[in-house]
Design an enzyme around this catalytic site. Structure first.
Site, PDB file in Angstrom:
ATOM      1  N   ARG A  69       0.863  -1.190   0.000  1.00 10.75           N
ATOM      2  CA  ARG A  69       0.000   0.000   0.000  1.00 10.75           C
ATOM      3  C   ARG A  69       0.893   1.232   0.000  1.00 10.75           C
ATOM      4  O   ARG A  69       1.935   1.254   0.648  1.00 10.75           O
ATOM      5  CB  ARG A  69      -0.849   0.047   1.272  1.00 10.75           C
ATOM      6  N   TYR A 210      -1.012  -3.802  -6.971  1.00 10.94           N
ATOM      7  CA  TYR A 210      -0.723  -4.591  -5.764  1.00 10.94           C
ATOM      8  C   TYR A 210      -1.757  -4.398  -4.648  1.00 10.94           C
ATOM      9  O   TYR A 210      -2.134  -3.255  -4.326  1.00 10.94           O
ATOM     10  CB  TYR A 210       0.652  -4.212  -5.205  1.00 10.94           C
ATOM     11  N   GLY A 211      -2.136  -5.477  -4.037  1.00 10.28           N
ATOM     12  CA  GLY A 211      -2.877  -5.504  -2.772  1.00 10.28           C
ATOM     13  C   GLY A 211      -3.893  -4.407  -2.557  1.00 10.28           C
ATOM     14  O   GLY A 211      -4.799  -4.189  -3.372  1.00 10.28           O
ATOM     15  N   LYS A 219      -9.337  -2.341   1.478  1.00 11.47           N
ATOM     16  CA  LYS A 219      -9.088  -1.137   2.280  1.00 11.47           C
ATOM     17  C   LYS A 219      -9.877   0.061   1.742  1.00 11.47           C
ATOM     18  O   LYS A 219     -10.366   0.882   2.517  1.00 11.47           O
ATOM     19  CB  LYS A 219      -7.600  -0.816   2.302  1.00 11.47           C
ATOM     20  N   HIS A 239     -11.267  -1.716  11.254  1.00  7.96           N
ATOM     21  CA  HIS A 239     -10.092  -2.527  10.927  1.00  7.96           C
ATOM     22  C   HIS A 239      -9.933  -3.559  12.044  1.00  7.96           C
ATOM     23  O   HIS A 239      -9.049  -3.446  12.892  1.00  7.96           O
ATOM     24  CB  HIS A 239      -8.877  -1.593  10.842  1.00  7.96           C
ATOM     25  N   SER A 261      -1.690  -2.572  11.394  1.00  6.51           N
ATOM     26  CA  SER A 261      -1.132  -3.540  10.447  1.00  6.51           C
ATOM     27  C   SER A 261       0.134  -4.172  11.037  1.00  6.51           C
ATOM     28  O   SER A 261       0.912  -3.480  11.696  1.00  6.51           O
ATOM     29  CB  SER A 261      -0.767  -2.828   9.138  1.00  6.51           C
ATOM     30  N   CYS A 263       0.496  -6.404  13.424  1.00 11.27           N
ATOM     31  CA  CYS A 263       0.527  -6.684  14.872  1.00 11.27           C
ATOM     32  C   CYS A 263      -0.082  -8.047  15.180  1.00 11.27           C
ATOM     33  O   CYS A 263      -0.406  -8.342  16.328  1.00 11.27           O
ATOM     34  CB  CYS A 263      -0.221  -5.605  15.636  1.00 11.27           C
ATOM     35  N   LYS A 265      -2.975  -9.685  13.701  1.00 12.22           N
ATOM     36  CA  LYS A 265      -4.436  -9.914  13.709  1.00 12.22           C
ATOM     37  C   LYS A 265      -4.774 -11.287  13.142  1.00 12.22           C
ATOM     38  O   LYS A 265      -5.617 -11.988  13.684  1.00 12.22           O
ATOM     39  CB  LYS A 265      -5.149  -8.839  12.875  1.00 12.22           C
ATOM     40  N   ASP A 286      -9.450  -9.216   9.323  1.00 10.95           N
ATOM     41  CA  ASP A 286      -8.973  -7.859   9.024  1.00 10.95           C
ATOM     42  C   ASP A 286     -10.028  -6.771   9.154  1.00 10.95           C
ATOM     43  O   ASP A 286      -9.696  -5.663   9.557  1.00 10.95           O
ATOM     44  CB  ASP A 286      -8.386  -7.842   7.602  1.00 10.95           C
ATOM     45  N   ASN A 376       6.643  -7.820   2.625  1.00  7.83           N
ATOM     46  CA  ASN A 376       5.191  -7.677   2.493  1.00  7.83           C
ATOM     47  C   ASN A 376       4.640  -8.662   1.449  1.00  7.83           C
ATOM     48  O   ASN A 376       3.614  -8.413   0.829  1.00  7.83           O
ATOM     49  CB  ASN A 376       4.847  -6.229   2.117  1.00  7.83           C
ATOM     50  N   ARG A 378       2.660 -11.780   0.053  1.00  6.62           N
ATOM     51  CA  ARG A 378       1.304 -12.122   0.500  1.00  6.62           C
ATOM     52  C   ARG A 378       0.822 -13.459  -0.037  1.00  6.62           C
ATOM     53  O   ARG A 378       1.212 -13.885  -1.126  1.00  6.62           O
ATOM     54  CB  ARG A 378       0.314 -11.056   0.012  1.00  6.62           C
ATOM     55  N   ARG A 409       1.896  -2.850  19.308  1.00  5.16           N
ATOM     56  CA  ARG A 409       3.199  -3.310  19.803  1.00  5.16           C
ATOM     57  C   ARG A 409       3.771  -2.243  20.706  1.00  5.16           C
ATOM     58  O   ARG A 409       4.236  -1.205  20.220  1.00  5.16           O
ATOM     59  CB  ARG A 409       4.168  -3.510  18.643  1.00  5.16           C
ATOM     60  N   GLY A 506      -0.618 -18.914  21.173  1.00  6.48           N
ATOM     61  CA  GLY A 506      -1.672 -19.711  21.804  1.00  6.48           C
ATOM     62  C   GLY A 506      -1.898 -19.349  23.263  1.00  6.48           C
ATOM     63  O   GLY A 506      -2.983 -19.571  23.819  1.00  6.48           O
TER      64      GLY A 506
HETATM   65  O1  O2Y Z   1       0.318  -3.793   1.376  1.00 10.64           O
HETATM   66  C1  O2Y Z   1      -0.800  -4.161   1.011  1.00 10.64           C
HETATM   67  O2  O2Y Z   1      -1.275  -3.876  -0.089  1.00 10.64           O
HETATM   68  C2  O2Y Z   1      -1.621  -4.996   1.863  1.00 10.64           C
HETATM   69  S1  O2Y Z   1      -1.947  -4.241   3.375  1.00 10.64           S
HETATM   70  C3  O2Y Z   1      -2.973  -5.310   4.278  1.00 10.64           C
HETATM   71  C4  O2Y Z   1      -3.389  -6.493   3.724  1.00 10.64           C
HETATM   72  C5  O2Y Z   1      -4.207  -7.332   4.448  1.00 10.64           C
HETATM   73  C6  O2Y Z   1      -4.606  -6.948   5.672  1.00 10.64           C
HETATM   74  N1  O2Y Z   1      -4.212  -5.792   6.217  1.00 10.64           N
HETATM   75  C7  O2Y Z   1      -3.382  -4.982   5.569  1.00 10.64           C
HETATM   76  C8  O2Y Z   1      -2.997  -3.730   6.286  1.00 10.64           C
HETATM   77  O3  O2Y Z   1      -2.101  -3.017   5.898  1.00 10.64           O
HETATM   78  O4  O2Y Z   1      -3.636  -3.439   7.319  1.00 10.64           O
HETATM   79 MN    MN Z   2      -5.224  -4.736   7.813  1.00  6.74          MN
END
Ligand code: O2Y
Ligand code: MN
Length: 597
Positions: A69, A210-211, A219, A239, A261, A263, A265, A286, A376, A378, A409, A506
């Site tokens: 992103r 990308y993503g 998002k 989120h 992001s 941390c 999830k 997410d 990053n 995926r 964190r 766990g």
């Molecule tokens: O970098 C990206 O395009 C993905 S970012 C992402 C992907 C899945 C779940 N959460 C995130 C995030 O940045 O919070």
């Molecule tokens: Mn996310």
């Protein structure tokens, strides 16, 4: 196909403007999906993985300029800069549209324009919303098919005049006759734009494949546009992961949790409890959309249908359920490709096979000091393949939320867990979320980043107004006692030598047990300046006896550190000026007063 005139006209206009070679309306069928994957494999963009190792799964490498992103290329185009707030890059809507219209002109020459009708949330759920994405990227189509409910059924649901969020996307790389295509075509970084028109509910994305920049349901729609819709309509777009927890007596509760992001999830959403008799099931990892149900409780759906998770350091040790979710029918981007046609990444749990190709398409040299997979990198995997997917994950009515967690964190200051005194105090806790910075977004400064509600990159309007919206949700509750209880957790506290004080993974069920019992008030708490803390003896350490002595430090509330924290909170709040809601100011003043006592 569709009888929706507005939709057909919108598609026709863009196809003409972008000069697409052809238009393809996606029906979402497996035949269509296979054809696109075969075409990408034939062109060299994708690689089919070894069928006996990773059935029906594919491998991609992005351009090195297109790996995450891009927050500094993400814009919220509200009528005024103040409406976007200090949390967003603002651009004038008319100017942004003019700029982008210029870029979009002819941008799909030599390419197919795909029309992707998709539902965020189970089809027909009254919490779900429909979007239609236009894109010239077949990679985006096959990912959207995993991440959303996509295809003809959505067009059928839209009918002749149903509402949809128009999502315009192009990779920004027209192809001239005879020109050889790039493996991952995209525009250079300064020509990437991820633009949101919150008021008119439109998304215009250009230049990235990308993503989060390109899979616009995630998002862009499910958080930035939806957060604005939620403010207008009285619901929450967050989120947050959603998980079901069942205790050894068979009692089940649903919890939603917001962490910035990177941390953990996804790990928490799929946790395997370290205590016997407990069960965790996943609704989402997410995003959560929440609305009041007929009984006055908040109900949540996961608007997504898949996981777009970080691959590096995901393993059978750290998250077996994620590993099993991606064992077939999955897409891998920017990881390593092994000589036997499977995937590899740092922290997967075994040594890298010799001859593995890295994300930059080179035979990887471990001595280079560079990672084989991008940080990053995926996996895109269908949620239904998660071994612990919750029975109600597709329930159109959603699942009732008993507790909400915030966290980040924080190596010091913030205790393992504390509970808010009430809803408004919980909103205050959400507003002060902070974390060490993530690798998921580029161009960030190192250190603790304030990330209120983990929504900093995802709130489609002024965050001060967003805090106010959360306060209003509390006021709107028919019965305040039915509102979810709010907690703040911190699995990441360290000792003076930088060693983790808490085992995490766990063992986090031990903290969730306290939270679970607090929801029913079957366990007590100590009232401290910052909130309600567990008594040491109420955190079960059976089986992790060596950790028990750490609880003093894990539950410590150090006034000096919290006074310093207050200065940092004040600095962050100052950005919002007079727009910060009075209720938040009152909560902050009350905290400082309690700390001074
Ligand atoms: O970098 C990206 O395009 C993905 S970012 C992402 C992907 C899945 C779940 N959460 C995130 C995030 O940045 O919070
Ligand atoms: Mn996310």
């Amino acid at each position: 196909m569709t009888k929706h005139k507005k939709l057909s006209e919108w598609v026709r206009e863009w196809a003409e403007w972008c000069q697409a070679s052809q238009v393809h309306w996606c029906d979402g069928s497996s035949e269509e999906n296979q054809r696109l994957l075969d075409e990408m494999t034939a062109s060299g963009m994708g690689v089919r993985l070894n069928e006996s190792k990773r059935p029906n799964s594919y491998y991609f490498q992005s351009d090195p300029s297109d790996v995450a992103r891009v927050e500094d290329r993400t814009f919220i185009c509200t009528p005024t800069k103040e409406d976007a707030g200090p949390n967003n890059n603002w651009a004038d809507p008319a100017e942004m549209k003019e700029t982008l219209r210029g870029f979009y002109r002819g941008c799909m020459q030599g390419r197919t324009l795909y029309v992707i009708p998709f539902s965020m949330g189970p089809l027909g759920s009254n919490i779900a919303h429909i979007g239609v994405q236009l894109t010239d990227s077949p990679y985006v189509v096959v990912n959207m098919r995993i991440m959303t409910r996509m295809g003809q059924a959505v067009l059928d649901l839209l009918g002749e005049d149903g509402e949809f969020v128009p999502c315009m996307h192009s990779i920004g790389s027209p192809l001239q006759p005879g020109q050889k295509d790039a493996r991952w075509p995209c525009a250079p970084i300064e020509k990437k734009y991820i633009s949101h028109f919150s008021e008119t509910r439109e998304i215009w994305s250009y230049g990235s494949g990308y993503g989060g920049n390109a899979l616009l349901g995630k998002k862009c729609l499910a958080l930035r546009i939806a957060s604005y819709m939620a403010k207008e309509q009285g619901w929450l777009a967050e989120h947050m992961l959603i998980m079901g927890i069942t205790n050894p007596e068979g009692k089940k509760k649903y919890i939603a949790a917001a962490f910035p992001s990177a941390c953990g999830k996804t790990n928490l959403a799929m946790l395997i409890p370290a205590m016997p008799g407990w069960k965790v099931e996943t609704v989402g990892d997410d995003i959560a959309w929440m609305k009041f149900g007929p009984d006055g409780r908040l109900y949540a759906i996961n608007p997504e249908a898949g996981f777009f998770g970080v691959a590096p350091f995901t393993s059978m040790e750290t998250n077996p359920n994620a590993m099993l979710s991606m064992k077939e029918n999955s897409i891998f981007t920017n990881v390593g490709l092994t000589p036997d046609g499977d995937v590899w990444w740092e922290g997967i749990g075994h040594d890298m096979p010799a001859g593995t190709i890295n994300w930059k398409n080179q035979v990887h040299d471990p001595a280079s000091g560079q990672p084989c997979s991008h940080a990053n990198a995926r996996f895109t995997a269908p949620a239904r393949q998660c071994p612990v997917i919750d029975v109600d994950w597709e329930n159109p009515a959603g699942v009732p939320i008993s507790a909400m967690l915030f966290g980040g964190r924080r190596p010091s200051t913030v205790p393992l867990v504390h509970q808010a005194f009430d809803w408004n105090h919980g909103v205050f806790l959400g507003s002060i979320v902070g974390s060490e910075v993530t690798a998921a977004a580029i161009g960030l400064k190192a250190g603790v980043r304030r990330d209120p509600f983990a929504m900093l990159p995802f709130c489609g309007y002024n965050m001060a107004d967003y805090f106010g919206h959360w306060i209003r949700i509390g006021e709107a509750a028919r019965d305040k006692s039915q509102l979810p209880k709010i907690f703040y957790v911190n699995w990441f506290r360290k000792d003076e030598n930088g060693k983790w004080l808490w085992p995490g993974y766990g063992d986090n069920i031990r903290v969730l047990e306290w939270i679970f019992n607090r929801c029913d008030e079957t366990v007590g708490a100590d009232s401290k300046a910052i909130g309600l803390l567990p008594k040491k003896e109420d955190i079960n350490t059976t089986g992790i006896e060596s950790v028990a002595p750490n609880l003093d430090q894990l539950l410590d509330v150090n006034k000096e550190l919290w006074l310093a924290e207050c200065e940092s909170i004040a600095e962050n709040y100052a950005k919002f000026g007079d727009r910060l809601p009075a209720e938040i100011k009152a909560q902050f003043e009350a905290l400082k007063k309690r700390l001074a006592e």
